[in-house]
Design a protein around this motif. Structure first.
Motif, PDB file in Angstrom:
ATOM      1  N   LEU A 130      -0.201   3.878  -3.910  1.00  0.00           N
ATOM      2  CA  LEU A 130      -0.093   2.418  -3.794  1.00  0.00           C
ATOM      3  C   LEU A 130       0.315   2.011  -2.385  1.00  0.00           C
ATOM      4  N   LEU A 131       1.269   2.748  -1.817  1.00  0.00           N
ATOM      5  CA  LEU A 131       1.731   2.400  -0.466  1.00  0.00           C
ATOM      6  C   LEU A 131       0.618   2.574   0.560  1.00  0.00           C
ATOM      7  N   THR A 132      -0.232   3.594   0.353  1.00  0.00           N
ATOM      8  CA  THR A 132      -1.343   3.776   1.287  1.00  0.00           C
ATOM      9  C   THR A 132      -2.323   2.607   1.190  1.00  0.00           C
ATOM     10  N   VAL A 133      -2.614   2.169  -0.044  1.00  0.00           N
ATOM     11  CA  VAL A 133      -3.526   1.031  -0.211  1.00  0.00           C
ATOM     12  C   VAL A 133      -2.951  -0.205   0.473  1.00  0.00           C
ATOM     13  N   VAL A 134      -1.660  -0.438   0.248  1.00  0.00           N
ATOM     14  CA  VAL A 134      -1.027  -1.624   0.838  1.00  0.00           C
ATOM     15  C   VAL A 134      -1.055  -1.529   2.365  1.00  0.00           C
ATOM     16  N   THR A 135      -0.785  -0.348   2.892  1.00  0.00           N
ATOM     17  CA  THR A 135      -0.821  -0.173   4.343  1.00  0.00           C
ATOM     18  C   THR A 135      -2.228  -0.439   4.878  1.00  0.00           C
ATOM     19  N   PHE A 136      -3.230  -0.017   4.114  1.00  0.00           N
ATOM     20  CA  PHE A 136      -4.615  -0.278   4.506  1.00  0.00           C
ATOM     21  C   PHE A 136      -4.885  -1.776   4.593  1.00  0.00           C
ATOM     22  N   VAL A 137      -4.329  -2.512   3.627  1.00  0.00           N
ATOM     23  CA  VAL A 137      -4.543  -3.956   3.624  1.00  0.00           C
ATOM     24  C   VAL A 137      -3.927  -4.579   4.875  1.00  0.00           C
ATOM     25  N   PHE A 138      -2.756  -4.068   5.284  1.00  0.00           N
ATOM     26  CA  PHE A 138      -2.141  -4.583   6.505  1.00  0.00           C
ATOM     27  C   PHE A 138      -2.973  -4.206   7.725  1.00  0.00           C
ATOM     28  N   ALA A 139      -3.524  -2.971   7.699  1.00  0.00           N
ATOM     29  CA  ALA A 139      -4.248  -2.478   8.873  1.00  0.00           C
ATOM     30  C   ALA A 139      -5.619  -3.134   9.006  1.00  0.00           C
ATOM     31  N   PHE A 140      -6.306  -3.350   7.872  1.00  0.00           N
ATOM     32  CA  PHE A 140      -7.633  -3.968   7.898  1.00  0.00           C
ATOM     33  C   PHE A 140      -7.606  -5.203   7.024  1.00  0.00           C
ATOM     34  N   ASP A 141      -7.557  -6.349   7.618  1.00  0.00           N
ATOM     35  CA  ASP A 141      -7.482  -7.597   6.873  1.00  0.00           C
ATOM     36  C   ASP A 141      -8.692  -7.722   5.931  1.00  0.00           C
ATOM     37  N   PRO A 142      -8.463  -7.713   4.605  1.00  0.00           N
ATOM     38  CA  PRO A 142      -9.593  -7.790   3.661  1.00  0.00           C
ATOM     39  C   PRO A 142     -10.378  -9.091   3.798  1.00  0.00           C
ATOM     40  N   ALA A 143      -9.755 -10.127   4.364  1.00  0.00           N
ATOM     41  CA  ALA A 143     -10.463 -11.390   4.516  1.00  0.00           C
ATOM     42  C   ALA A 143     -11.581 -11.271   5.555  1.00  0.00           C
ATOM     43  N   ARG A 144     -11.468 -10.291   6.440  1.00  0.00           N
ATOM     44  CA  ARG A 144     -12.450 -10.192   7.519  1.00  0.00           C
ATOM     45  C   ARG A 144     -13.425  -9.038   7.353  1.00  0.00           C
ATOM     46  N   HIS A 145     -13.272  -8.284   6.250  1.00  0.00           N
ATOM     47  CA  HIS A 145     -14.192  -7.167   6.022  1.00  0.00           C
ATOM     48  C   HIS A 145     -14.797  -7.290   4.637  1.00  0.00           C
ATOM     49  N   ALA A 146     -16.059  -6.883   4.513  1.00  0.00           N
ATOM     50  CA  ALA A 146     -16.683  -6.870   3.191  1.00  0.00           C
ATOM     51  C   ALA A 146     -15.989  -5.818   2.331  1.00  0.00           C
ATOM     52  N   ARG A 147     -16.004  -6.060   1.015  1.00  0.00           N
ATOM     53  CA  ARG A 147     -15.325  -5.173   0.083  1.00  0.00           C
ATOM     54  C   ARG A 147     -15.811  -3.733   0.210  1.00  0.00           C
ATOM     55  N   GLU A 148     -17.147  -3.568   0.281  1.00  0.00           N
ATOM     56  CA  GLU A 148     -17.687  -2.209   0.316  1.00  0.00           C
ATOM     57  C   GLU A 148     -17.380  -1.497   1.638  1.00  0.00           C
ATOM     58  N   GLU A 149     -16.962  -2.269   2.642  1.00  0.00           N
ATOM     59  CA  GLU A 149     -16.592  -1.626   3.902  1.00  0.00           C
ATOM     60  C   GLU A 149     -15.193  -1.037   3.834  1.00  0.00           C
ATOM     61  N   ILE A 150     -14.327  -1.688   3.098  1.00  0.00           N
ATOM     62  CA  ILE A 150     -12.909  -1.323   3.162  1.00  0.00           C
ATOM     63  C   ILE A 150     -12.442  -0.526   1.941  1.00  0.00           C
ATOM     64  N   VAL A 151     -12.944  -0.840   0.751  1.00  0.00           N
ATOM     65  CA  VAL A 151     -12.416  -0.202  -0.459  1.00  0.00           C
ATOM     66  C   VAL A 151     -12.673   1.307  -0.521  1.00  0.00           C
ATOM     67  N   PRO A 152     -13.892   1.792  -0.210  1.00  0.00           N
ATOM     68  CA  PRO A 152     -14.105   3.248  -0.347  1.00  0.00           C
ATOM     69  C   PRO A 152     -13.146   4.065   0.515  1.00  0.00           C
ATOM     70  N   GLY A 153     -13.028   3.698   1.787  1.00  0.00           N
ATOM     71  CA  GLY A 153     -12.138   4.448   2.676  1.00  0.00           C
ATOM     72  C   GLY A 153     -10.690   4.332   2.244  1.00  0.00           C
ATOM     73  N   CYS A 154     -10.329   3.117   1.810  1.00  0.00           N
ATOM     74  CA  CYS A 154      -8.955   2.849   1.380  1.00  0.00           C
ATOM     75  C   CYS A 154      -8.605   3.692   0.155  1.00  0.00           C
ATOM     76  N   LEU A 155      -9.462   3.673  -0.842  1.00  0.00           N
ATOM     77  CA  LEU A 155      -9.197   4.416  -2.074  1.00  0.00           C
ATOM     78  C   LEU A 155      -9.098   5.917  -1.804  1.00  0.00           C
ATOM     79  N   TRP A 156     -10.069   6.455  -1.081  1.00  0.00           N
ATOM     80  CA  TRP A 156     -10.094   7.906  -0.907  1.00  0.00           C
ATOM     81  C   TRP A 156      -8.989   8.376   0.018  1.00  0.00           C
ATOM     82  N   THR A 157      -8.646   7.562   1.029  1.00  0.00           N
ATOM     83  CA  THR A 157      -7.512   7.947   1.873  1.00  0.00           C
ATOM     84  C   THR A 157      -6.237   7.983   1.035  1.00  0.00           C
ATOM     85  N   ALA A 158      -6.078   6.956   0.178  1.00  0.00           N
ATOM     86  CA  ALA A 158      -4.889   6.911  -0.685  1.00  0.00           C
ATOM     87  C   ALA A 158      -4.849   8.126  -1.610  1.00  0.00           C
ATOM     88  N   TYR A 159      -5.998   8.442  -2.229  1.00  0.00           N
ATOM     89  CA  TYR A 159      -6.045   9.575  -3.154  1.00  0.00           C
ATOM     90  C   TYR A 159      -5.742  10.889  -2.446  1.00  0.00           C
TER      91      TYR A 159
END
Lengths: 228, 226
Positions: free
Chosen positions: B34-63
């Motif tokens: 969870l902390l990795t996902v949250v850190t990702f949100v701080f690092a890459f503003d979801p408002a400025r990136h498409a979902r498919e650009e940010i979610v895959p990297g975010c999820l797998w980095t967290a995992y």
């Protein structure tokens, strides 16, 4: 230095001199890239030696697990060290070539990435060896790491079929359009021969060094026991 | 064969009951994920990136990062509570032990991943269009590959002076093809439209799982006994 090594070293040096002559004085300039293309004749042989060296590490690791002969572990470790040196040279000569030709130092292309990954895997292998004190344990853990690490390499290459590549396809045996004019191929093979023989010389020297290191360690342990 | 299965079952149940009492591994995977996902949100503003650009990297980095800490905890627990010594004293087949550990680690990871995924669904506004069968197939194949490699290297890293540092140093480069395939595959699934190219990544993931599960099965005994 033993006479076999002297012969091998002479062969390697002679081939290196021949390579320098061919590359700088004999073969014509490549039409589009000019002088920088000549780095090809050292870049590719280094990559070849790196891959061979890590393969030897994996094979010798397997033989160590089967026989528990410490010498097999010495061959594996020595080969990994030399492989790191040559792969480092690949990662240095690659960007030197890419910058003028592609306009960038680096691209996350599959061949570059797989070379970098290979380099990181065997760097981890060497770090692991440094951080396990007990010799038998170190040898076993390193052997397993050397084998599993090597398995990843062909899989990274499979990604090549999925992702587009900026790196040129293999010029030797890479399909119908590939192939070098005979003189360029001969030059490349001279480079491969020179560095492969040099690798063997280094490997033999490093293994002898490792045997001495182990002998010294055993003497120190024995001496420590006597004083105690 | 039945001896093999009973060892596998015993190791699996032991790991699950140890985890049920302590909840170390799950806590590690969930909190760190969870902390990795949250850190990702701080690092890459979801408002400025498409979902498919940010979610895959975010999820797998967290995992990956959460999973490495979790597997490290699991191996450390085996060392501390005498589990490893007990296994070594028993005549149990080392391959069967690997399979048992592989299964328990897969259960811990999938359970932790499910919790992290629930939060990710809410935070990134994912819905039924995204969470299709291929999405879960990639998740499963990626996790199995991770566990196949991680089960071996969790034990290896425990025996290094660097311990918890050694695990990512060893694992991350070896996992590179799996991460690449999992992230690219997830991105294809999350992108609206066709799933073109997905099959190749799934094949790569399945091949990775097979190669490293077999290698782990054959080599785990050497690592455990040292």
């Amino acid at each position: 230095m033993r006479s076999t090594d002297r012969i091998l070293l002479t062969l390697s040096a002679a081939a290196m001199l021949a390579l320098c002559y061919l590359v700088f004085l004999y073969i014509p300039l490549e039409k589009t890239q000019g002088y920088i293309q000549k780095i090809f004749y050292i870049h590719v042989p280094c990559a070849w030696v790196g891959f061979v060296a890590f393969t030897v590490t994996a094979i010798m690791g397997g033989r160590y697990l089967a026989t528990r002969d410490p010498d097999h572990d010495r061959w594996a470790a020595a080969s990994a060290e030399i492989g790191i040196v040559f792969t480092t040279l690949v990662l240095i000569t690659g960007p030197m070539w890419a910058r003028p030709v592609w306009g960038i130092w680096w691209t996350w292309d599959i061949r570059l990435t797989s070379t970098l990954v290979l380099w990181l895997i065997y760097l981890a292998y060497l770090i692991l060896r440094q951080t396990v004190a007990e010799r038998d344990r170190r040898s076993v853990l390193a052997a397993v790491t050397g084998i599993i690490g090597w398995l990843g390499v062909p899989i990274v290459y499979l990604g090549n079929r999925v992702r587009a590549s900026q790196h040129p396809a293999p010029v030797v045996g890479g399909g119908e359009d590939s192939g070098l004019a005979p003189i360029f191929l001969a030059t490349l093979l001279v480079g491969v021969f020179s560095l492969t023989v040099f690798y063997i010389v280094l490997l033999r020297a490093r293994v002898r060094g490792a045997r001495l290191e182990d002998a010294i360690e055993e003497l120190q342990i024995a001496e420590g026991r006597d004083h105690a | 064969m039945s001896a093999f299965l009973s060892v596998t079952r015993a190791v699996f149940r032991r790991d699950l009951s140890a985890e049920w009492r302590q909840k170390d591994v799950l806590t590690t995977v969930i909190m760190f994920g969870l902390l990795t996902v949250v850190t990702f949100v701080f690092a890459f503003d979801p408002a400025r990136h498409a979902r498919e650009e940010i979610v895959p990297g975010c999820l797998w980095t967290a995992y990956l990062f959460a999973g490495m800490l979790g597997l490290g905890r699991s191996a450390a627990r085996d060392g501390q509570d005498g589990g490893t010594v007990g296994l070594l004293l028993s005549p149990a087949d080392r391959g069967a032990v690997y399979v048992g550990k592989f299964l328990s680690h897969a259960v811990f990871m999938l359970a932790g991943e499910a919790v992290v995924l629930l939060f990710t669904i809410v935070w990134f506004d994912l819905d039924g269009r995204h969470l299709t069968a291929p999405f879960f197939l990639i998740l499963l194949l990626g996790t199995l590959g991770f566990v196949a490699v991680g089960t071996v290297f969790a034990v290896v890293s425990q025996k290094s002076r660097l311990r918890e540092v050694m695990l990512p140093v060893l694992m991350l480069p070896i996992l590179a093809p799996m991460v690449m395939a999992a992230v690219e595959g997830t991105a294809i699934v999350l992108t609206p439209g066709s799933n073109e190219g997905l099959g190749e990544w799934l094949k790569l993931l399945a091949g990775f799982d097979l190669v490293f599960a077999v290698a782990g099965f054959l080599l785990y005994g050497f690592v455990l006994e040292e």
